[in-house]
Design a protein around this motif. Structure first.
Motif, mmCIF file in Angstrom:
data_model
loop_
_atom_site.group_PDB
_atom_site.id
_atom_site.type_symbol
_atom_site.label_atom_id
_atom_site.label_comp_id
_atom_site.label_asym_id
_atom_site.label_seq_id
_atom_site.Cartn_x
_atom_site.Cartn_y
_atom_site.Cartn_z
ATOM 1 N N SER A 126 44.096 36.224 -75.469
ATOM 2 C CA SER A 126 44.940 37.321 -75.929
ATOM 3 C C SER A 126 45.246 38.370 -74.877
ATOM 4 O O SER A 126 46.141 39.199 -75.069
ATOM 5 C CB SER A 126 44.275 38.011 -77.133
ATOM 6 O OG SER A 126 43.072 38.655 -76.740
ATOM 7 N N LYS A 127 44.525 38.387 -73.757
ATOM 8 C CA LYS A 127 44.691 39.464 -72.779
ATOM 9 C C LYS A 127 45.123 38.984 -71.392
ATOM 10 O O LYS A 127 45.264 39.800 -70.476
ATOM 11 C CB LYS A 127 43.382 40.250 -72.651
ATOM 12 C CG LYS A 127 42.929 40.956 -73.927
ATOM 13 C CD LYS A 127 41.581 41.644 -73.728
ATOM 14 C CE LYS A 127 41.092 42.291 -75.016
ATOM 15 N NZ LYS A 127 41.873 43.497 -75.368
ATOM 16 N N VAL A 128 45.311 37.670 -71.216
ATOM 17 C CA VAL A 128 45.559 37.139 -69.881
ATOM 18 C C VAL A 128 46.964 36.557 -69.765
ATOM 19 O O VAL A 128 47.375 35.734 -70.591
ATOM 20 C CB VAL A 128 44.518 36.051 -69.512
ATOM 21 C CG1 VAL A 128 44.876 35.391 -68.182
ATOM 22 C CG2 VAL A 128 43.123 36.650 -69.447
ATOM 23 N N ASP A 129 47.685 36.992 -68.747
ATOM 24 C CA ASP A 129 48.901 36.331 -68.289
ATOM 25 C C ASP A 129 48.531 35.646 -66.973
ATOM 26 O O ASP A 129 48.236 36.322 -65.977
ATOM 27 C CB ASP A 129 50.013 37.356 -68.058
ATOM 28 C CG ASP A 129 51.296 36.717 -67.541
ATOM 29 O OD1 ASP A 129 51.234 35.576 -67.039
ATOM 30 O OD2 ASP A 129 52.357 37.354 -67.628
ATOM 31 N N PRO A 130 48.522 34.314 -66.936
ATOM 32 C CA PRO A 130 48.062 33.621 -65.718
ATOM 33 C C PRO A 130 48.782 34.053 -64.447
ATOM 34 O O PRO A 130 48.176 34.062 -63.368
ATOM 35 C CB PRO A 130 48.328 32.154 -66.043
ATOM 36 C CG PRO A 130 48.254 32.076 -67.529
ATOM 37 C CD PRO A 130 48.844 33.364 -68.018
ATOM 38 N N CYS A 131 50.074 34.415 -64.558
ATOM 39 C CA CYS A 131 50.803 34.824 -63.354
ATOM 40 C C CYS A 131 50.285 36.150 -62.802
ATOM 41 O O CYS A 131 50.296 36.379 -61.591
ATOM 42 C CB CYS A 131 52.299 34.952 -63.668
ATOM 43 S SG CYS A 131 53.097 33.388 -64.061
ATOM 44 N N GLY A 164 35.322 25.906 -50.229
ATOM 45 C CA GLY A 164 35.991 25.813 -51.523
ATOM 46 C C GLY A 164 36.630 27.127 -51.933
ATOM 47 O O GLY A 164 36.500 28.145 -51.249
ATOM 48 N N GLY A 165 37.326 27.095 -53.052
ATOM 49 C CA GLY A 165 38.007 28.272 -53.551
ATOM 50 C C GLY A 165 37.216 28.972 -54.636
ATOM 51 O O GLY A 165 36.315 28.394 -55.241
ATOM 52 N N ARG A 166 37.570 30.237 -54.864
ATOM 53 C CA ARG A 166 36.978 31.022 -55.943
ATOM 54 C C ARG A 166 38.102 31.652 -56.754
ATOM 55 O O ARG A 166 39.130 32.043 -56.200
ATOM 56 C CB ARG A 166 36.069 32.114 -55.383
ATOM 57 C CG ARG A 166 34.743 31.600 -54.898
ATOM 58 C CD ARG A 166 33.888 32.728 -54.372
ATOM 59 N NE ARG A 166 33.975 32.830 -52.927
ATOM 60 C CZ ARG A 166 33.417 33.806 -52.220
ATOM 61 N NH1 ARG A 166 32.755 34.766 -52.835
ATOM 62 N NH2 ARG A 166 33.522 33.838 -50.921
ATOM 63 N N MET A 167 37.886 31.753 -58.069
ATOM 64 C CA MET A 167 38.917 32.278 -58.945
ATOM 65 C C MET A 167 38.356 33.371 -59.836
ATOM 66 O O MET A 167 37.251 33.249 -60.364
ATOM 67 C CB MET A 167 39.482 31.157 -59.824
ATOM 68 C CG MET A 167 40.590 31.615 -60.765
ATOM 69 S SD MET A 167 41.362 30.238 -61.672
ATOM 70 C CE MET A 167 40.076 29.901 -62.877
ATOM 71 N N ALA A 168 39.120 34.440 -59.985
ATOM 72 C CA ALA A 168 38.757 35.519 -60.909
ATOM 73 C C ALA A 168 39.863 35.667 -61.939
ATOM 74 O O ALA A 168 41.055 35.497 -61.632
ATOM 75 C CB ALA A 168 38.558 36.832 -60.161
ATOM 76 N N ILE A 169 39.469 35.957 -63.176
ATOM 77 C CA ILE A 169 40.414 36.151 -64.275
ATOM 78 C C ILE A 169 40.187 37.528 -64.874
ATOM 79 O O ILE A 169 39.071 37.845 -65.306
ATOM 80 C CB ILE A 169 40.236 35.067 -65.358
ATOM 81 C CG1 ILE A 169 40.394 33.668 -64.762
ATOM 82 C CG2 ILE A 169 41.244 35.272 -66.488
ATOM 83 C CD1 ILE A 169 40.099 32.546 -65.747
ATOM 84 N N ASP A 170 41.239 38.315 -64.893
ATOM 85 C CA ASP A 170 41.177 39.640 -65.494
ATOM 86 C C ASP A 170 41.534 39.516 -66.979
ATOM 87 O O ASP A 170 42.710 39.410 -67.332
ATOM 88 C CB ASP A 170 42.160 40.577 -64.779
ATOM 89 C CG ASP A 170 42.197 41.977 -65.395
ATOM 90 O OD1 ASP A 170 41.496 42.209 -66.397
ATOM 91 O OD2 ASP A 170 42.948 42.821 -64.878
ATOM 92 N N ALA A 171 40.512 39.507 -67.828
ATOM 93 C CA ALA A 171 40.730 39.391 -69.275
ATOM 94 C C ALA A 171 40.492 40.731 -69.961
ATOM 95 O O ALA A 171 40.061 40.788 -71.111
ATOM 96 C CB ALA A 171 39.827 38.316 -69.860
#
Length: 501
Positions: free
Chosen positions: A413-418, A442-449
């Motif tokens: 409900s709070k995340v727009d992947p772009c 390797g890569g690392r990913m953060a998601i702002d939710a």
């Protein structure tokens, strides 16, 4: 009073959390298979008293639940682990007390440090029996082989003790060792670990590296050795802080190293820089077999042990395993320290299903745009092992991070992947992670939710749905009248589909 492995085993027996197995069992595959079935269900610790090929019993699954780890640390509730974390946080970044109450609290912590200072034993139990020369045969130790594809027998819960040849400062780590012959083993450690650094320094000076392996220590000491907190204190002092009193140490018989005086076995040997043998493959914590690596060869020349010793072991693999339970407990200890270094973090959680370090969920008290990204970047740099965390999800403080239903709702409900996902490519990484295109990179990913605020968004956020307070009170008062009294919702675990600590 000195604490030891056998004392902890007795605690488990007294609390009905130990099963003694008298039937003959094979350390090759069979012990691990039995233990793994109980680990999946939170079953009791096991003591195998009739192990094929060895006169010594084998203890396993002692730390198979968070509850038992709390007992090992002299605690009853997991919440007490956070109090320990606050104490360690005060030592890491001490601040001048502003009130009398703060001064008193800091004074108590300093007194705890004094009490935690190691003690020395002149006649240690770990040296009641001494075996050297041609009598030394490591095959007498009931090392297990957990998986059919494993290269050989291993020691997994031994404290590997080395010393910096320049400063004399010791390092205590928990590394896997593979049996190679009756007097040799290879040790598997990452290049960033203390033992590897000590070996490089010894090589620069043209010296052999002394190394001792202490097996069968109080589980509290294992927890101290596994705590990667960036504090300029020794693991021995950590163990004293954890236990409330100094750990008893003893000088090795043939080495200039100290080991826990109350441990069950001590192996004493040396590593000649450059002398290596193939190590592996072995099942690892990722749930796969690792590769084969040339690893330092340890030549042992002395074995000491207690009279009637017990061999303590465990094994890696896809959770739940004992290492995952240890990580959950350490998560509680880290939390106050993480809050102290990254002030906006309210709580954080390392799910066991994500191998206890591959994914982290942070909750923050959001106050300004971009704060979630800042929290994620700060988290990756706080402690060395967080460098290997692939995924960081940041949510608002109202989200229960230990309830996967709430976390998935926030993601949905709070995340727009772009806008809310950012990736750091080609960062140093865990060589055991086969998902990386290049091992070690390797890569690392953060998601702002989190809930977005301007200028993160150019529109108003929706109003969250909430129950009407008056109606909620009315329904609660009439619950029995509805004929639903047998459904006591207050007793429902709010984390029914997750797990809390």
């Amino acid at each position: 009073m000195a604490r030891d492995l056998q004392g902890f085993i007795q605690i488990l027996a007294d609390r009905g959390q130990l099963r003694r197995i008298t039937a003959p069992v094979d350390p090759d595959l069979e012990i691990a298979e039995i233990s793994n079935r109980l680990l999946q269900t939170g079953g009791p610790a096991l003591l195998f008293e009739n192990v094929k090929g060895s006169p010594y019993p084998v203890a396993i699954n002692l730390m198979g639940t968070v509850e038992r780890i709390c007992w090992a640390m002299g605690m009853e509730q997991p919440e007490e682990l956070e109090a320990l974390g606050r104490k360690l946080g005060m030592l890491q970044q001490p601040k001048p007390p502003k009130t009398i109450a703060q001064a008193v609290e800091f004074g108590k912590v300093l007194f705890d440090v004094i009490k935690a200072k190691p003690l020395r034993d002149l006649f240690p139990p770990c040296q009641q029996v001494v075996i050297q020369g041609d009598d030394l045969d490591l095959n007498q130790i009931p090392m297990i082989r957990p998986y059919a594809g494993d290269a050989g027998k291993i020691i997994t819960l031994g404290l590997v003790i080395t010393k910096d040849c320049e400063t004399g400062i010791p390092n205590v780590g928990v590394y896997r060792l593979q049996l190679q012959s009756k007097t040799t083993m290879t040790v598997h450690w990452l290049s960033v670990r203390g033992g590897a650094r000590h070996l490089r320094k010894a090589a620069e000076q043209g010296k052999k590296l002394e190394i001792a392996i202490a097996v069968g220590v109080d589980p509290l000491v294992i927890m101290a050795a596994a705590t990667p907190i960036p504090v300029d204190l020794s693991e021995w002092l950590f163990a004293g802080l954890y236990g409330g009193s100094g750990i008893h140490l003893a000088k090795c018989k043939t080495l200039d190293l100290e080991v826990p005086a109350q441990c069950e076995f001590v192996l004493e040997g040396t590593i000649t820089p450059g002398e290596v043998l193939p190590d592996g493959p072995f099942g690892d914590h990722m749930g796969y077999y690792g590769g084969v690596e040339d690893s330092p060869l340890v030549r042992f020349h002395c074995l000491t042990h207690r009279k009637n010793p017990i061999y303590h072991t465990t094994f890696s693999g896809r959770p739940p395993k004992e290492e995952a339970m240890m990580a959950i407990a350490l998560n509680r200890i880290y939390t106050p320290i993480l809050r102290q270094q990254v002030s906006e973090i309210v709580d954080f959680f390392l799910p066991m299903e994500a191998l206890s370090y591959k994914a982290a969920i942070l909750s923050i008290d959001k106050a300004y745009p971009g704060q979630a990204r800042r929290a994620a970047m700060a988290f990756w740099t706080v402690l060395p092992q967080f460098t290997y965390t692939k995924f960081v999800i940041v949510v608002d403080k109202e989200i229960n991070i230990r309830d996967p239903r709430q976390v998935v709702w926030a993601l949905s409900s709070k995340v727009d992947p772009c806008r809310d996902v950012f990736i750091l490519p080609d960062t140093p990484f865990d060589t055991l992670d086969f998902a990386s295109e290049k091992l070690g990179l390797g890569g690392r990913m953060a998601i702002d939710a989190t809930t977005k605020i301007p200028p993160e968004t150019n529109h108003e956020w929706g109003e969250p749905l909430r129950s009407d307070p008056a109606m909620a009170a009315q329904v609660e008062a009439r619950w029995a009248e509805y004929g639903l009294a047998d459904l006591d919702l207050s007793a429902v675990d709010p984390n029914l589909f997750g797990y809390d600590l």
